[in-house]
Design a protein around this motif. Sequence first.
Motif, PDB file in Angstrom:
ATOM      1  N   UNK A 257      -6.756 -13.393  -6.104  1.00 39.10           N
ATOM      2  CA  UNK A 257      -5.772 -14.478  -6.023  1.00 39.10           C
ATOM      3  C   UNK A 257      -4.884 -14.338  -4.794  1.00 39.10           C
ATOM      4  N   UNK A 258      -4.482 -13.111  -4.483  1.00 40.94           N
ATOM      5  CA  UNK A 258      -3.615 -12.875  -3.325  1.00 40.94           C
ATOM      6  C   UNK A 258      -4.341 -13.206  -2.018  1.00 40.94           C
ATOM      7  N   UNK A 259      -5.611 -12.793  -1.924  1.00 41.60           N
ATOM      8  CA  UNK A 259      -6.388 -13.078  -0.720  1.00 41.60           C
ATOM      9  C   UNK A 259      -6.627 -14.571  -0.541  1.00 41.60           C
ATOM     10  N   UNK A 260      -6.849 -15.262  -1.659  1.00 38.62           N
ATOM     11  CA  UNK A 260      -7.177 -16.688  -1.587  1.00 38.62           C
ATOM     12  C   UNK A 260      -5.948 -17.564  -1.398  1.00 38.62           C
ATOM     13  N   UNK A 261      -4.846 -17.250  -2.095  1.00 36.70           N
ATOM     14  CA  UNK A 261      -3.725 -18.189  -2.143  1.00 36.70           C
ATOM     15  C   UNK A 261      -2.461 -17.707  -1.432  1.00 36.70           C
ATOM     16  N   UNK A 262      -2.459 -16.447  -0.970  1.00 37.15           N
ATOM     17  CA  UNK A 262      -1.341 -15.970  -0.151  1.00 37.15           C
ATOM     18  C   UNK A 262      -1.747 -15.851   1.309  1.00 37.15           C
ATOM     19  N   UNK A 263      -2.948 -15.275   1.537  1.00 34.97           N
ATOM     20  CA  UNK A 263      -3.442 -15.120   2.903  1.00 34.97           C
ATOM     21  C   UNK A 263      -4.401 -16.243   3.316  1.00 34.97           C
ATOM     22  N   UNK A 264      -4.920 -16.959   2.330  1.00 35.42           N
ATOM     23  CA  UNK A 264      -5.844 -18.082   2.555  1.00 35.42           C
ATOM     24  C   UNK A 264      -7.110 -17.667   3.294  1.00 35.42           C
ATOM     25  N   UNK A 265      -7.607 -16.459   2.986  1.00 37.81           N
ATOM     26  CA  UNK A 265      -8.918 -16.027   3.453  1.00 37.81           C
ATOM     27  C   UNK A 265      -9.920 -16.366   2.356  1.00 37.81           C
ATOM     28  N   UNK A 266     -10.321 -17.619   2.316  1.00 36.57           N
ATOM     29  CA  UNK A 266     -11.106 -18.124   1.192  1.00 36.57           C
ATOM     30  C   UNK A 266     -12.467 -17.457   1.112  1.00 36.57           C
ATOM     31  N   UNK A 267     -13.114 -17.216   2.251  1.00 38.28           N
ATOM     32  CA  UNK A 267     -14.424 -16.581   2.250  1.00 38.28           C
ATOM     33  C   UNK A 267     -14.376 -15.171   1.684  1.00 38.28           C
ATOM     34  N   UNK A 268     -13.397 -14.377   2.125  1.00 41.48           N
ATOM     35  CA  UNK A 268     -13.258 -13.010   1.625  1.00 41.48           C
ATOM     36  C   UNK A 268     -12.913 -13.004   0.141  1.00 41.48           C
ATOM     37  N   UNK A 269     -12.027 -13.914  -0.267  1.00 45.38           N
ATOM     38  CA  UNK A 269     -11.656 -13.988  -1.680  1.00 45.38           C
ATOM     39  C   UNK A 269     -12.874 -14.337  -2.536  1.00 45.38           C
ATOM     40  N   UNK A 270     -13.716 -15.237  -2.046  1.00 46.96           N
ATOM     41  CA  UNK A 270     -14.929 -15.606  -2.779  1.00 46.96           C
ATOM     42  C   UNK A 270     -15.872 -14.419  -2.895  1.00 46.96           C
ATOM     43  N   UNK A 271     -16.015 -13.655  -1.816  1.00 49.34           N
ATOM     44  CA  UNK A 271     -16.890 -12.482  -1.848  1.00 49.34           C
ATOM     45  C   UNK A 271     -16.380 -11.440  -2.836  1.00 49.34           C
ATOM     46  N   UNK A 272     -15.070 -11.217  -2.845  1.00 45.29           N
ATOM     47  CA  UNK A 272     -14.487 -10.258  -3.784  1.00 45.29           C
ATOM     48  C   UNK A 272     -14.666 -10.731  -5.225  1.00 45.29           C
ATOM     49  N   UNK A 273     -14.522 -12.042  -5.444  1.00 46.93           N
ATOM     50  CA  UNK A 273     -14.726 -12.592  -6.781  1.00 46.93           C
ATOM     51  C   UNK A 273     -16.179 -12.431  -7.216  1.00 46.93           C
ATOM     52  N   UNK A 274     -17.128 -12.587  -6.296  1.00 48.91           N
ATOM     53  CA  UNK A 274     -18.544 -12.399  -6.622  1.00 48.91           C
ATOM     54  C   UNK A 274     -18.810 -10.949  -7.006  1.00 48.91           C
ATOM     55  N   UNK A 275     -18.213 -10.010  -6.272  1.00 50.74           N
ATOM     56  CA  UNK A 275     -18.389  -8.587  -6.598  1.00 50.74           C
ATOM     57  C   UNK A 275     -17.861  -8.297  -8.007  1.00 50.74           C
ATOM     58  N   UNK A 276     -16.678  -8.812  -8.306  1.00 53.34           N
ATOM     59  CA  UNK A 276     -16.105  -8.614  -9.647  1.00 53.34           C
ATOM     60  C   UNK A 276     -16.974  -9.262 -10.709  1.00 53.34           C
ATOM     61  N   UNK A 277     -17.478 -10.461 -10.419  1.00 55.02           N
ATOM     62  CA  UNK A 277     -18.346 -11.161 -11.367  1.00 55.02           C
ATOM     63  C   UNK A 277     -19.610 -10.362 -11.643  1.00 55.02           C
ATOM     64  N   UNK A 278     -20.202  -9.787 -10.607  1.00 57.05           N
ATOM     65  CA  UNK A 278     -21.419  -8.985 -10.781  1.00 57.05           C
ATOM     66  C   UNK A 278     -21.149  -7.744 -11.632  1.00 57.05           C
ATOM     67  N   UNK A 279     -19.999  -7.105 -11.409  1.00 57.11           N
ATOM     68  CA  UNK A 279     -19.647  -5.918 -12.203  1.00 57.11           C
ATOM     69  C   UNK A 279     -19.484  -6.291 -13.672  1.00 57.11           C
ATOM     70  N   UNK A 280     -18.750  -7.379 -13.934  1.00 54.89           N
ATOM     71  CA  UNK A 280     -18.522  -7.798 -15.320  1.00 54.89           C
ATOM     72  C   UNK A 280     -19.831  -8.212 -15.979  1.00 54.89           C
ATOM     73  N   UNK A 281     -20.664  -8.993 -15.260  1.00 57.59           N
ATOM     74  CA  UNK A 281     -21.938  -9.424 -15.824  1.00 57.59           C
ATOM     75  C   UNK A 281     -22.861  -8.235 -16.080  1.00 57.59           C
ATOM     76  N   UNK A 282     -22.903  -7.275 -15.135  1.00 58.14           N
ATOM     77  CA  UNK A 282     -23.741  -6.104 -15.335  1.00 58.14           C
ATOM     78  C   UNK A 282     -23.303  -5.284 -16.533  1.00 58.14           C
ATOM     79  N   UNK A 283     -22.000  -5.075 -16.650  1.00 62.00           N
ATOM     80  CA  UNK A 283     -21.464  -4.327 -17.782  1.00 62.00           C
ATOM     81  C   UNK A 283     -21.739  -5.049 -19.091  1.00 62.00           C
TER      82      UNK A 283
END
Length: 298
Positions: A257-283
């Motif tokens: 959220x901080x990367x996306x809505x404070x720094x507005x680095x939308x691409x990096x925030x999306x990549x970090x969200x994908x990494x988190x999503x993969x971890x949660x889905x794998x678990x």
Amino acid sequence: MDTALKPRSTGRLMIVGFLSPTVLLLLFMVAYPIFSLVHYSFYNFSALNPDKGMDWAGLSNYEYLLSDSGIWKRFVFTGKFVFLCVTMQMILGIFVGYRLQKTFRGRDLLFTALMLPMMLSPVVAGFLWRYMLNSEWGVVNFLVSLFGFAKVDWLGQAGPALWAAAVVDTWMWTPFIILLATAAFRGIPETIYEAAEVDGASAAYVFFRITLPMSAPVLFIALILRLIDSFKQYDLFVALTGGGPGSSTETVSFAVAKTAFSYFYTGEASALAVILLCIIMGLAMILVRHLSNMGARH
């Protein structure tokens, strides 16, 4: 032959007709956002300046994030928080649920009172405990001082802040474990307990060899749900610590959220969200597979 096939084809059409709205809704609400998230993670762009366009980045966003020590610290903090929360919630929830399965005077009133924290929004709970944990005039430090101990800066130091957040989350969501555990325990046939009593089984033997194994599938589902929810915890930390002191209590979701809505680095925030999503889905897939094997053994 045509007459025999007609009812079968009609039934299939009815099934398709009933399922189609749900499938379309899931595709719109789940599949499309996930596809968009993955798509954006391969670009460098800012949602604040959409006119600048999107520059292809390939895997550079992922490489940058996975080489950033700050991101790894957030993963470590998130892991510690999840471990503390889930451990405390499962132990307390199972213990209290086991006690509440028995009928006694005031049980329903006590059960209702225990469910109240779960009804609050995490933001409301965070602000409530933020005042209670205030280092100067909070009620928690007031109680600590009554016993002769020094006041603790609960939210101003990384270690105490982690424990404070874990306790607040446990206060909120242990009722959920209690609810499922009580339902699982009360679903065990009373005749099994009567047979164990006739055989002279001890209370510990009954709990560990009868109650827990027979209620394990439900408790495992509770474990899966709490693990998934704890991994993506965000709003509690916004209200309770604001990510501080510094950035020591920022979870991975907080960093997204901080990367996306404070720094507005939308691409990096999306990549970090994908990494988190993969971890949660794998678990979740590992735990669900284990749950399926557990069900097959029973």
